[in-house]
Design an enzyme around this catalytic site. Structure first.
Site, short mmCIF file in Angstrom:
data_model
loop_
_atom_site.label_atom_id
_atom_site.label_comp_id
_atom_site.label_asym_id
_atom_site.label_seq_id
_atom_site.Cartn_x
_atom_site.Cartn_y
_atom_site.Cartn_z
N LYS A 1 120.27 54.88 69.31
CA LYS A 1 120.38 56.20 69.00
C LYS A 1 120.89 56.62 67.82
CE LYS A 1 123.22 56.61 72.85
NZ LYS A 1 123.55 55.44 72.85
N ARG B 1 133.47 48.14 65.43
CA ARG B 1 134.21 49.08 66.38
C ARG B 1 135.04 48.27 67.27
NH1 ARG B 1 129.43 53.27 68.11
NH2 ARG B 1 130.60 53.03 70.35
N ARG C 1 126.75 44.48 65.60
CA ARG C 1 126.91 45.80 64.67
C ARG C 1 128.02 45.92 63.63
NH1 ARG C 1 126.57 51.54 68.08
NH2 ARG C 1 128.42 50.41 68.95
N ARG D 1 126.11 63.47 78.60
CA ARG D 1 126.07 62.17 78.74
C ARG D 1 126.67 62.15 80.44
NH1 ARG D 1 127.43 58.74 74.21
NH2 ARG D 1 128.48 56.72 74.97
N ARG E 1 130.98 49.89 79.10
CA ARG E 1 130.11 50.84 78.62
C ARG E 1 128.75 51.25 79.34
NH1 ARG E 1 130.54 49.58 72.68
NH2 ARG E 1 129.02 51.31 72.43
P1 AP5 Z 1 122.93 51.76 67.20
O1 AP5 Z 1 122.12 52.93 66.46
O2 AP5 Z 1 124.47 51.92 66.71
O3 AP5 Z 1 122.93 52.15 68.87
P2 AP5 Z 1 123.47 53.43 69.67
O4 AP5 Z 1 122.75 53.70 70.78
O5 AP5 Z 1 123.91 54.71 68.53
O6 AP5 Z 1 124.80 52.96 70.39
P3 AP5 Z 1 126.09 53.20 70.40
O7 AP5 Z 1 127.04 52.24 70.88
O8 AP5 Z 1 126.78 54.00 69.30
O9 AP5 Z 1 126.02 54.04 71.60
P4 AP5 Z 1 127.30 54.72 72.57
O10 AP5 Z 1 126.44 55.53 73.55
O11 AP5 Z 1 128.10 53.40 73.44
O12 AP5 Z 1 128.42 54.87 71.51
P5 AP5 Z 1 128.76 56.42 71.11
O13 AP5 Z 1 129.61 56.23 69.78
O14 AP5 Z 1 128.07 57.41 71.39
O15 AP5 Z 1 122.44 50.52 66.95
C1 AP5 Z 1 123.15 49.56 67.63
C2 AP5 Z 1 122.96 48.11 66.91
O16 AP5 Z 1 121.65 47.64 66.98
C3 AP5 Z 1 123.16 48.45 65.22
O17 AP5 Z 1 123.85 47.37 64.75
C4 AP5 Z 1 121.95 48.60 64.60
O18 AP5 Z 1 121.95 48.37 63.42
C5 AP5 Z 1 121.05 47.67 65.56
N1 AP5 Z 1 119.31 48.33 65.65
C6 AP5 Z 1 119.44 49.43 66.07
N2 AP5 Z 1 117.90 49.67 66.21
C7 AP5 Z 1 117.47 48.53 66.08
C8 AP5 Z 1 116.06 48.02 66.31
N3 AP5 Z 1 115.16 48.78 66.39
N4 AP5 Z 1 116.09 46.57 66.30
C9 AP5 Z 1 117.10 45.76 65.84
N5 AP5 Z 1 118.34 46.34 65.78
C10 AP5 Z 1 118.51 47.71 65.87
O19 AP5 Z 1 130.08 56.58 71.94
C11 AP5 Z 1 131.45 55.87 71.84
C12 AP5 Z 1 132.41 56.35 73.03
O20 AP5 Z 1 132.58 57.62 72.78
C13 AP5 Z 1 132.00 56.24 74.48
O21 AP5 Z 1 131.83 55.10 75.13
C14 AP5 Z 1 132.81 57.45 75.27
O22 AP5 Z 1 134.23 56.89 75.33
C15 AP5 Z 1 132.89 58.40 73.85
N6 AP5 Z 1 131.88 59.45 73.91
C16 AP5 Z 1 130.78 59.59 73.32
N7 AP5 Z 1 130.37 60.82 73.59
C17 AP5 Z 1 130.52 61.04 74.91
C18 AP5 Z 1 130.34 62.13 75.92
N8 AP5 Z 1 129.12 62.94 75.53
N9 AP5 Z 1 130.87 62.19 76.81
C19 AP5 Z 1 132.10 61.52 77.08
N10 AP5 Z 1 132.57 60.29 76.31
C20 AP5 Z 1 131.71 60.29 75.16
MG MG Z 2 125.89 55.40 68.24
#
Ligand code: AP5
Ligand code: MG
Length: 236
Positions: free
Chosen positions: A32, A179, A146, A107, A190
């Site tokens: 994402k 992270r 990552r 979410r 997660r």
């Molecule tokens: P990346 O693009 O970083 O993936 P992502 O989908 O953004 O994954 P996240 O781990 O950031 O999502 P998340 O939803 O768990 O975390 P968030 O920060 O939102 O890609 C991942 C890896 O793959 C990278 O190394 C990239 O280079 C590689 N990659 C990407 N595309 C690729 C491809 N096509 N081929 C090969 N490699 C590829 O949330 C973190 C925490 O915050 C949550 O756990 C929660 O505690 C809190 N939080 C956030 N939002 C909310 C909410 N709305 N409500 C409540 N709590 C929340």
């Molecule tokens: Mg992300």
């Protein structure tokens, strides 16, 4: 909510008189953040990542950051009320006047309802919700390799998307770090939380006729191409 956002006041947007709002849905590690960074620039929309907003608050040691960290370190969701308030405040920034690409928000069903109400006030709704799908084993592999830029959250993968120089961000030269919540046991938690609390949004948005499935298990540029097509924009 007290803050009135440009999305609620300035009606300029991408080719229409209301802001364009896209929601990127998908499990942790689906890509994402990677895709939102590329696509938001191409479309001239703000990229709003709720996870990044929380991490900024943690870095700045705000009250919200201290609260959020307890939940994030466990792999749990931060409570809806503070999350909704934070994203609404972000939508109040001027760069959201044309619209936004939401990454990681909503979410939960309560967050989706809150977003829907906000947009309804200005006679609009979420336009398209691409769902990036991937097998669980690939998600774990992606998150364990990552690396993220400390200044702005630019995302790399040591194998699939390496920086030009190990440990240094290509864009702004800042340090890259792994992270805390990318530890295997937290990643597994997660992913469970995603299935329990976020997966219901797939049906929610499918019923609204805005959900589009995207195969996330392709190279980054192929996923970008499919996403742009889903959003009704050809790649340039
Ligand atoms: P990346 O693009 O970083 O993936 P992502 O989908 O953004 O994954 P996240 O781990 O950031 O999502 P998340 O939803 O768990 O975390 P968030 O920060 O939102 O890609 C991942 C890896 O793959 C990278 O190394 C990239 O280079 C590689 N990659 C990407 N595309 C690729 C491809 N096509 N081929 C090969 N490699 C590829 O949330 C973190 C925490 O915050 C949550 O756990 C929660 O505690 C809190 N939080 C956030 N939002 C909310 C909410 N709305 N409500 C409540 N709590 C929340
Ligand atoms: Mg992300």
């Amino acid at each position: 909510m007290a803050t009135r956002s440009p999305c609620l006041s300035d009606r300029a947007s991408v080719g229409s008189d209301v802001p364009t709002i896209f929601v990127l849905l998908g499990p942790p590690g689906a890509g994402k953040g990677t895709q939102a960074e590329i696509i938001s620039k191409q479309l001239g929309l703000a990229h709003i990542s709720s996870g990044e907003l929380f991490r900024e608050n943690i870095k700045n040691q705000t009250e919200l950051g201290v609260l959020a960290k307890q939940f994030m370190d466990r792999g749990d969701l931060v409570p809806d009320d503070v999350t909704i308030a934070m994203v609404r405040a972000r939508l109040a920034q001027p760069d959201c006047a044309r619209g936004a690409l939401l990454d990681g928000f909503p979410r939960t069903p309560a967050q989706a309802e809150a977003l829907g109400k906000t947009l309804e006030e200005i006679g609009t709704a979420v336009k398209t919700v691409p769902l990036i799908q991937l097998d669980e084993a690939v998600l774990v592999e992606r998150l364990s390799g990552r690396w993220v830029c400390r200044t702005s959250g630019h995302v790399y993968h040591e194998q699939f998307n390496p920086p030009k120089q190990a440990g240094i961000c290509d864009v702004d030269g800042s340090e890259l770090y792994q992270r805390d919540d990318d530890k295997r046991e937290t990643v597994e938690r997660r992913i469970r939380v995603y299935h329990e609390q976020t997966a219901p949004l797939v049906e929610y948005y499918r019923n609204k006729g805005v959900l589009v499935s995207i195969n996330g298990d392709q190279p980054i540029d192929a996923v970008t191409r499919d996403l742009l097509a889903a959003l009704g924009v050809g790649s340039s």
